[in-house]
Design an enzyme around this catalytic site. Sequence first.
Site, mmCIF file in Angstrom:
data_model
loop_
_atom_site.group_PDB
_atom_site.id
_atom_site.type_symbol
_atom_site.label_atom_id
_atom_site.label_comp_id
_atom_site.label_asym_id
_atom_site.label_seq_id
_atom_site.Cartn_x
_atom_site.Cartn_y
_atom_site.Cartn_z
ATOM 1 C CD GLU A 432 39.993 12.729 4.971
ATOM 2 O OE1 GLU A 432 40.017 12.231 3.831
ATOM 3 O OE2 GLU A 432 40.981 13.211 5.526
HETATM 4 C C1 FAD Z 1 38.364 22.109 9.613
HETATM 5 C C2 FAD Z 1 38.760 21.583 8.284
HETATM 6 C C3 FAD Z 1 39.815 20.691 8.180
HETATM 7 C C4 FAD Z 1 40.228 20.239 6.934
HETATM 8 N N1 FAD Z 1 41.342 19.440 6.831
HETATM 9 C C5 FAD Z 1 41.869 19.201 5.605
HETATM 10 C C6 FAD Z 1 43.153 18.600 5.469
HETATM 11 O O1 FAD Z 1 43.791 18.218 6.445
HETATM 12 N N2 FAD Z 1 43.669 18.441 4.220
HETATM 13 C C7 FAD Z 1 43.005 18.847 3.110
HETATM 14 O O2 FAD Z 1 43.527 18.693 2.019
HETATM 15 N N3 FAD Z 1 41.784 19.408 3.203
HETATM 16 C C8 FAD Z 1 41.204 19.609 4.412
HETATM 17 N N4 FAD Z 1 39.990 20.214 4.528
HETATM 18 C C9 FAD Z 1 39.253 20.559 3.324
HETATM 19 C C10 FAD Z 1 38.028 19.684 3.105
HETATM 20 O O3 FAD Z 1 38.406 18.386 2.758
HETATM 21 C C11 FAD Z 1 37.154 20.388 2.050
HETATM 22 O O4 FAD Z 1 36.589 21.520 2.675
HETATM 23 C C12 FAD Z 1 36.082 19.481 1.506
HETATM 24 O O5 FAD Z 1 36.633 18.437 0.745
HETATM 25 C C13 FAD Z 1 35.071 20.230 0.654
HETATM 26 O O6 FAD Z 1 35.690 21.088 -0.261
HETATM 27 P P1 FAD Z 1 35.238 22.617 -0.336
HETATM 28 O O7 FAD Z 1 35.220 23.134 1.047
HETATM 29 O O8 FAD Z 1 36.059 23.304 -1.326
HETATM 30 O O9 FAD Z 1 33.735 22.547 -0.833
HETATM 31 P P2 FAD Z 1 33.273 22.402 -2.357
HETATM 32 O O10 FAD Z 1 33.995 21.285 -3.002
HETATM 33 O O11 FAD Z 1 33.330 23.731 -2.994
HETATM 34 O O12 FAD Z 1 31.763 21.967 -2.170
HETATM 35 C C14 FAD Z 1 30.715 22.897 -1.892
HETATM 36 C C15 FAD Z 1 29.392 22.133 -1.867
HETATM 37 O O13 FAD Z 1 29.156 21.556 -3.162
HETATM 38 C C16 FAD Z 1 28.895 20.176 -3.020
HETATM 39 N N5 FAD Z 1 29.394 19.474 -4.202
HETATM 40 C C17 FAD Z 1 30.586 19.619 -4.826
HETATM 41 N N6 FAD Z 1 30.666 18.783 -5.862
HETATM 42 C C18 FAD Z 1 29.509 18.074 -5.893
HETATM 43 C C19 FAD Z 1 28.957 17.046 -6.717
HETATM 44 N N7 FAD Z 1 29.650 16.556 -7.754
HETATM 45 N N8 FAD Z 1 27.720 16.567 -6.435
HETATM 46 C C20 FAD Z 1 27.012 17.035 -5.379
HETATM 47 N N9 FAD Z 1 27.481 18.003 -4.584
HETATM 48 C C21 FAD Z 1 28.701 18.512 -4.832
HETATM 49 C C22 FAD Z 1 29.617 19.760 -1.763
HETATM 50 O O14 FAD Z 1 29.066 18.570 -1.210
HETATM 51 C C23 FAD Z 1 29.381 20.972 -0.873
HETATM 52 O O15 FAD Z 1 28.106 20.854 -0.288
HETATM 53 C C24 FAD Z 1 39.530 20.640 5.772
HETATM 54 C C25 FAD Z 1 38.444 21.517 5.880
HETATM 55 C C26 FAD Z 1 38.082 22.015 7.099
HETATM 56 C C27 FAD Z 1 36.967 23.025 7.168
#
Ligand code: FAD
Length: 588
Positions: A432
């Site tokens: 989220e």
């Molecule tokens: C158990 C679990 C349940 C989930 N459930 C859902 C679901 O139901 N539906 C759904 O759609 N998704 C779901 N997700 C996905 C989740 O919302 C994403 O993992 C999350 O939004 C982060 O995206 P990412 O993992 O690709 O990380 P990335 O976006 O690749 O981020 C990697 C790092 O970079 C940082 N970062 C990225 N951009 C910036 C910025 N502009 N400034 C500073 N820092 C930044 C982030 O904070 C993080 O530390 C789930 C994930 C998990 C693990």
Amino acid sequence: MASLKDMRFIIHDVLDTEGHLASLGVDASCDRAFIDAVLDEAFKFTDGELKPLNASGDREGCTLKDGVVTTPAGFREAYRGYIAGGWAGLVGPTEYGGQALPPTFGLMLEELICTANMAFAMYPGLSRGCMHALIAHGSEAQKQHFLTRLLTGEWTGTMCLTEPHAGSDVGLARTKAEPRADGTWSITGTKIFISAGEHDLSDNIVHLVLARTEGAPAGTRGISMFVVPKIDLDGSRNSVVCGAIEEKMGIHGNATCVLNFDAAHGYLVGEENAGMKYMFTMMNTARLGVGLQGVCLAQRGFEASSGYARERLQMRSLTGPKAPDKPADPILVHPDVRRMLMAQRAFIEGGRALCYYANQCVDILEMGADAERRQRAGELLDFLTPIVKGFLTEWGFTSVNEAVQIFGGHGFIRETGVEQYVRDSRITLIYEGTTQIQGLDLLARKVMMTQGKGLTHFIGEMQQAAAECRAELPELATTLEVIIAEWPALSMQIGAKAMANPDEVGAASVDYLFYSGYAVLATMWARMAVTARRRLAEGVDDAYFAAKIDLARYYHARIVPKMAGHKAAMLTGSDNLMQVNDAVFTAD
Ligand SMILES: Cc1cc2nc3c(=O)[nH]c(=O)nc-3n(C[C@H](O)[C@H](O)[C@H](O)COP(=O)(O)OP(=O)(O)OC[C@H]3O[C@@H](n4cnc5c(N)ncnc54)[C@H](O)[C@@H]3O)c2cc1C
């Protein structure tokens, strides 16, 4: 076990929910007695049916075989109990089968379910987000077909944003939507990490999917929302399949799925290219819910660690034996064990008060008749949402870590159960919108872009709380007054720096989020302390109220000073992060 006593104190004594609902014209039957009856019934169900499945669900996890996901033993029966109790439709509109209770009731239920079993809570939790989006943006036909079944709990929902290359940056989503001759859509793509994406709790799953239509603008402006049911309108199996379930650190009882959409039949929600706006309806509700998850897990950690601290005998008190008849004193006599316990409780109860306070804004937004009052509530809620999500999950994780620390090595061992809370809570800081995204949302969008509207409203609330404390709890009034004088000026200072260099926002935002979170909880503690004082003055001789005042003083004396560190850090600017040698970021 959830703390019904503290929930009641916050809901009734601090926030006067009965009066608040009456001011919104809610039926007089939603009074204190009714709220208590709902709390009691929900507690009976969650504590009796869901809590016993928490540790076993964690051990067993979900399994995928031949495209079928099986949830841990007992989850199916528990979900049937959830439906039978009528919990699924508690807050939905009556015309689609809901019971139309105010959103605050939904929060109460969510707290009790999540405290009992967070992995289970996410099945109905995702459905609630899905329902919310359909209520706000779905067509009448979509409401009749999908919403009515979601409200009975017969079907569950998901929210499908994330793709392998599109996480925080949802605008990078590539899932394609192509029009069909009959006016429906064909959805093709892969979504990952989808909570409750496939399971055996319901016959049908209503996926809300973000996808891109041909020629759509790049980024978030070209995203549309579609309903893609697992079982289609004609009863046939739609071509959305679970390709895998993730093996993960925690919430093992919840199936986190890779979903493959292969020309699946989809139905556009609202208008093309407005999907991001619609998804925010769902995400804002969900973000408040995730903040609450931080509180719920911390509550479990506190219960376990406070009990353990009374029983575990190690070393003597620094001021001489407190249990001379025993081989050592209970670890509760040691100042730092007490600090860890008080930190947990200060966060839990302050966080709980914040969740219910923010939710009153949701009540006003959804049920208020007065446009001015609704606008103020909306601005305040926009401002508080990233704080609830970002700060409460960070502190929730710190709290459950402290719980493990109190257990010492025994906390690291699975048998005591507290390590599960650490594993389960870790995800709350990520999904989220990560803490970093919440920080940016708060500082850039909710403070700078609005010229501090929500902040100004909240400062007004602080002034009121400070005035109420002034006579009897002057030290609390003084800390609030210092923050009141400092916070808006600090926000403007950061804003001015950002005009010259946008990296200043990103460099300051997480410190700003923490600073704001501490400030908001200082206000919640002041309000709770004043209320507890009144109850004591009424002659209610209750150690619970005295403890509230002790905790408020503790929070203001020992936690509020952390704000100075965050302030100093954010004022150092961005150069110490951005103007450094690249070698800083290599591991060799
Ligand atoms: C158990 C679990 C349940 C989930 N459930 C859902 C679901 O139901 N539906 C759904 O759609 N998704 C779901 N997700 C996905 C989740 O919302 C994403 O993992 C999350 O939004 C982060 O995206 P990412 O993992 O690709 O990380 P990335 O976006 O690749 O981020 C990697 C790092 O970079 C940082 N970062 C990225 N951009 C910036 C910025 N502009 N400034 C500073 N820092 C930044 C982030 O904070 C993080 O530390 C789930 C994930 C998990 C693990």
